[in-house]
Design an enzyme around this catalytic site. Sequence first.
Site, PDB file in Angstrom:
ATOM      1  N   GLU A 120       0.829  -1.211   0.000  1.00  0.00           N
ATOM      2  CA  GLU A 120       0.000   0.000   0.000  1.00  0.00           C
ATOM      3  C   GLU A 120       0.858   1.253   0.000  1.00  0.00           C
ATOM      4  O   GLU A 120       1.921   1.287   0.645  1.00  0.00           O
ATOM      5  CB  GLU A 120      -0.913   0.003   1.235  1.00  0.00           C
ATOM      6  CG  GLU A 120      -1.918  -1.136   1.229  1.00  0.00           C
ATOM      7  CD  GLU A 120      -2.890  -1.077   2.414  1.00  0.00           C
ATOM      8  OE1 GLU A 120      -2.856  -0.094   3.192  1.00  0.00           O
ATOM      9  OE2 GLU A 120      -3.682  -2.032   2.543  1.00  0.00           O
ATOM     10  N   GLU A 187      -8.638   1.828  -4.399  1.00  0.00           N
ATOM     11  CA  GLU A 187      -9.712   1.489  -3.447  1.00  0.00           C
ATOM     12  C   GLU A 187     -10.481   2.722  -2.983  1.00  0.00           C
ATOM     13  O   GLU A 187      -9.876   3.726  -2.570  1.00  0.00           O
ATOM     14  CB  GLU A 187      -9.113   0.760  -2.222  1.00  0.00           C
ATOM     15  CG  GLU A 187     -10.191   0.421  -1.186  1.00  0.00           C
ATOM     16  CD  GLU A 187      -9.794  -0.631  -0.172  1.00  0.00           C
ATOM     17  OE1 GLU A 187      -8.701  -1.222  -0.304  1.00  0.00           O
ATOM     18  OE2 GLU A 187     -10.613  -0.863   0.744  1.00  0.00           O
TER      19      GLU A 187
END
Length: 275
Positions: A120, A187
């Site tokens: 991430e 996301e």
Amino acid sequence: MSAQAETRRLTAPDIRARKGGEPIVALTSYHAHTARLVDAYADVILVGDSLGMVMHGFESTVPVTLDMMILQGHAVMRGSRRALVVVDLPFGAYEESREAAFRSATRVLKETGCGAIKLEGGVRMAETIRFLTERSIPVMGHIGLTPQSILALGSFKAQGRDRADWPAILADARAVAEAGAFSIVVEAVAEPLGREITNAAPVPTIGIGASAACDGQILVLEDMLGLSPRVPKFVKRYGNLGPSIAQAIEAYAKEVRERTFPAPEHTYPERKPTT
Ligand code: KIV
């Protein structure tokens, strides 16, 4: 040659080549049995650190360890044959330095046999992504809402709802792609931003709560099957397995209590002596 030997597993370059092409189908899996079912239809199986919440009931992905990821990554590799298996690096396994990220990533690749890792972060992780990709480690990026940052963010909320926030998120996408990532999970971002990131990024975007314009889509398997008690707005439930599992368990409990299970067909008869 066996059927198993004939099946070629998709690779990170295969997925990279799908930019602007046939949509990429991705789902999570953490077990061999679900991996076998997903493998029949998906191009990418993500062993996501969401396993911390889904399998272990944690409030977030923060407590997940590298050993947990490796154990489940290995199980998914055993259950699948065709899909590219991507394993998440969990919180704490890569942020400290490029070298720490390299050590974690090589452990995952060697010990699971998977084809890529995911981590991430956008601009802040670009240097690390470059370090890994220059050393032959395929990296999937993850921008927008990054759940491992929950303690700093305060809540799981959609990103880029205000246009003023778009430049930073677009910069994340560009930085991750320029650093060599073969695809990027996007996301929980505003839909027009998801579309714009997809137009701007030279590598495939895989949306989760982003936009139908993304180059692919991913969902957490248990969320889309109706097994998770609470799901984010972006989840569409394609099944409702919770009630049928409860019904099956109820029927089993009743039959055990009534002594009607096991029936004769579920038991082994005594072998008659041969004369
Ligand atoms: O951990 C996970 O399952 C993920 C997906 C939600 C993309 O990162």
